[in-house]
Write a protein that holds these residues in place. Structure first.
Motif, PDB file in Angstrom:
ATOM      1  N   THR A 157       0.549 -12.020   0.053  1.00 40.02           N
ATOM      2  CA  THR A 157      -0.516 -11.213   0.492  1.00 40.02           C
ATOM      3  C   THR A 157       0.196  -9.808  -0.009  1.00 40.02           C
ATOM      4  O   THR A 157      -0.444  -8.761   0.402  1.00 40.02           O
ATOM      5  CB  THR A 157      -1.110 -11.065   1.632  1.00 40.02           C
ATOM      6  N   SER A 158       1.538  -9.657   0.028  1.00 39.15           N
ATOM      7  CA  SER A 158       2.118  -8.364  -0.292  1.00 39.15           C
ATOM      8  C   SER A 158       2.715  -8.312  -1.869  1.00 39.15           C
ATOM      9  O   SER A 158       3.401  -7.458  -2.269  1.00 39.15           O
ATOM     10  CB  SER A 158       3.370  -8.582   0.380  1.00 39.15           C
ATOM     11  N   THR A 159       1.851  -8.934  -2.623  1.00 38.01           N
ATOM     12  CA  THR A 159       2.099  -8.893  -4.125  1.00 38.01           C
ATOM     13  C   THR A 159       1.746  -7.568  -4.721  1.00 38.01           C
ATOM     14  O   THR A 159       0.823  -6.875  -4.369  1.00 38.01           O
ATOM     15  CB  THR A 159       1.196  -9.927  -4.883  1.00 38.01           C
ATOM     16  N   VAL A 160       2.788  -7.308  -5.689  1.00 35.53           N
ATOM     17  CA  VAL A 160       2.631  -5.981  -6.189  1.00 35.53           C
ATOM     18  C   VAL A 160       2.993  -6.255  -7.720  1.00 35.53           C
ATOM     19  O   VAL A 160       4.043  -6.784  -8.007  1.00 35.53           O
ATOM     20  CB  VAL A 160       3.501  -4.931  -5.747  1.00 35.53           C
ATOM     21  N   LYS A 165       6.228  -8.504  -7.740  1.00 34.40           N
ATOM     22  CA  LYS A 165       6.665  -9.016  -6.490  1.00 34.40           C
ATOM     23  C   LYS A 165       5.902  -9.545  -5.771  1.00 34.40           C
ATOM     24  O   LYS A 165       4.819  -9.340  -5.356  1.00 34.40           O
ATOM     25  CB  LYS A 165       7.193  -7.544  -5.854  1.00 34.40           C
ATOM     26  N   LEU A 166       6.407 -10.957  -5.346  1.00 32.01           N
ATOM     27  CA  LEU A 166       5.538 -11.821  -4.851  1.00 32.01           C
ATOM     28  C   LEU A 166       6.320 -12.458  -3.392  1.00 32.01           C
ATOM     29  O   LEU A 166       7.113 -13.095  -3.255  1.00 32.01           O
ATOM     30  CB  LEU A 166       5.701 -13.298  -5.458  1.00 32.01           C
ATOM     31  N   TRP A 186      -0.273  -1.900  -9.389  1.00 28.36           N
ATOM     32  CA  TRP A 186      -1.296  -2.708  -9.032  1.00 28.36           C
ATOM     33  C   TRP A 186      -0.921  -3.314  -7.735  1.00 28.36           C
ATOM     34  O   TRP A 186       0.262  -4.214  -7.684  1.00 28.36           O
ATOM     35  CB  TRP A 186      -1.764  -3.793 -10.035  1.00 28.36           C
ATOM     36  N   ASN A 187      -1.686  -3.283  -6.428  1.00 30.81           N
ATOM     37  CA  ASN A 187      -1.408  -3.717  -5.148  1.00 30.81           C
ATOM     38  C   ASN A 187      -2.217  -4.786  -4.804  1.00 30.81           C
ATOM     39  O   ASN A 187      -3.542  -4.989  -5.191  1.00 30.81           O
ATOM     40  CB  ASN A 187      -1.273  -2.655  -4.283  1.00 30.81           C
ATOM     41  N   TYR A 188      -1.933  -5.992  -4.128  1.00 33.31           N
ATOM     42  CA  TYR A 188      -2.695  -7.090  -3.741  1.00 33.31           C
ATOM     43  C   TYR A 188      -3.947  -6.591  -3.053  1.00 33.31           C
ATOM     44  O   TYR A 188      -3.844  -5.918  -2.025  1.00 33.31           O
ATOM     45  CB  TYR A 188      -1.692  -8.017  -2.894  1.00 33.31           C
ATOM     46  N   SER A 189      -4.844  -7.343  -3.393  1.00 34.70           N
ATOM     47  CA  SER A 189      -6.228  -6.995  -2.428  1.00 34.70           C
ATOM     48  C   SER A 189      -6.727  -8.347  -1.752  1.00 34.70           C
ATOM     49  O   SER A 189      -7.021  -8.401  -0.656  1.00 34.70           O
ATOM     50  CB  SER A 189      -7.441  -6.488  -3.510  1.00 34.70           C
TER      51      SER A 189
END
Length: 212
Positions: free
Chosen positions: A106-109, A121-122, A65-68
């Motif tokens: 904003t690059s959270t996964v 990953k924050l 799941w990728n940050y939106s």
């Protein structure tokens, strides 16, 4: 147990103009496309907040799941009503987005494996652990940092709307976790964000994530 009230300040009143102005769009700004884009983003975020449901299993989270965008929810229906409902949540999301950018969030996964272990990953920070669901359809994340430092369990409000996952944590607890691993984040920005959120009673913050 983790649903703490953030700060002693009263809940902020919601101004409907925030739905336009609080999301990076503005109703009177110059430029040909930025205002329209902001309005469309606001409407999209509002619809997602209204239609999302918590009726899903942990197995439905398996994958990447990728940050939106930022996500906001509230501790209770009563707290939500105090700030004006789903539209208010959408407006607050826009207000905190610049802080997410500064913190690298904003690059959270989020990666969830079939055995329900996860890696989150924050930005420069990586958290690992296990995720489960409780009887009230909340997610429970058991966090550890750097693969060895236990950060305890944290309840999350989680809803899905199509391929979008809204994942929010008690704001006080999430800030505490990020502060504990402050070498990977900007503490000054965290402090400013915490002060902003203290205007809202029972607020949860987190992420809208899109399934890869």
């Amino acid at each position: 147990m983790f649903a703490l009230v953030l700060g002693a300040a009263p809940a902020s009143a919601f101004d409907p103009k925030d739905l336009l102005n609080g999301l990076g769009g503005n109703s009177s700004g110059s430029g040909s496309g930025s205002s329209g884009s902001g309005v469309l983003d606001a409407i999209g975020g509002f619809v997602s907040n209204v239609t999302a449901s918590n009726k899903f299993s942990v197995d439905d989270l398996v994958g990447t799941w990728n940050y939106s965008s930022p996500a906001v929810s509230f501790e209770s229906e009563n707290a939500l009503k105090k700030v004006g409902g789903a539209a208010a949540a959408t407006a607050v999301e826009g207000k905190i987005e610049p802080y997410y950018t500064k913190l690298g969030l904003t690059s959270t996964v989020l990666e969830v494996a079939a055995d329900h272990s996860f890696v989150m990953k924050l930005g420069k920070l990586q958290l690992k652990g296990k995720v489960e669901k409780d009887e009230e359809n909340n997610l429970i994340f058991s966090f550890s940092a750097f693969g060895k430092i236990s950060l305890g369990k944290l309840k999350a409000h989680a809803t899905k709307s199509g391929s979008t996952l809204n994942l929010t944590f008690d704001a006080t607890k999430l800030v505490q976790i990020l502060t504990k691993v402050s070498s990977a984040v900007n503490v000054k920005t965290l402090t400013t964000l915490s002060q902003l959120l203290s205007s809202y009673e029972g607020i949860y913050m987190g992420f809208k994530l899109k399934k890869a």
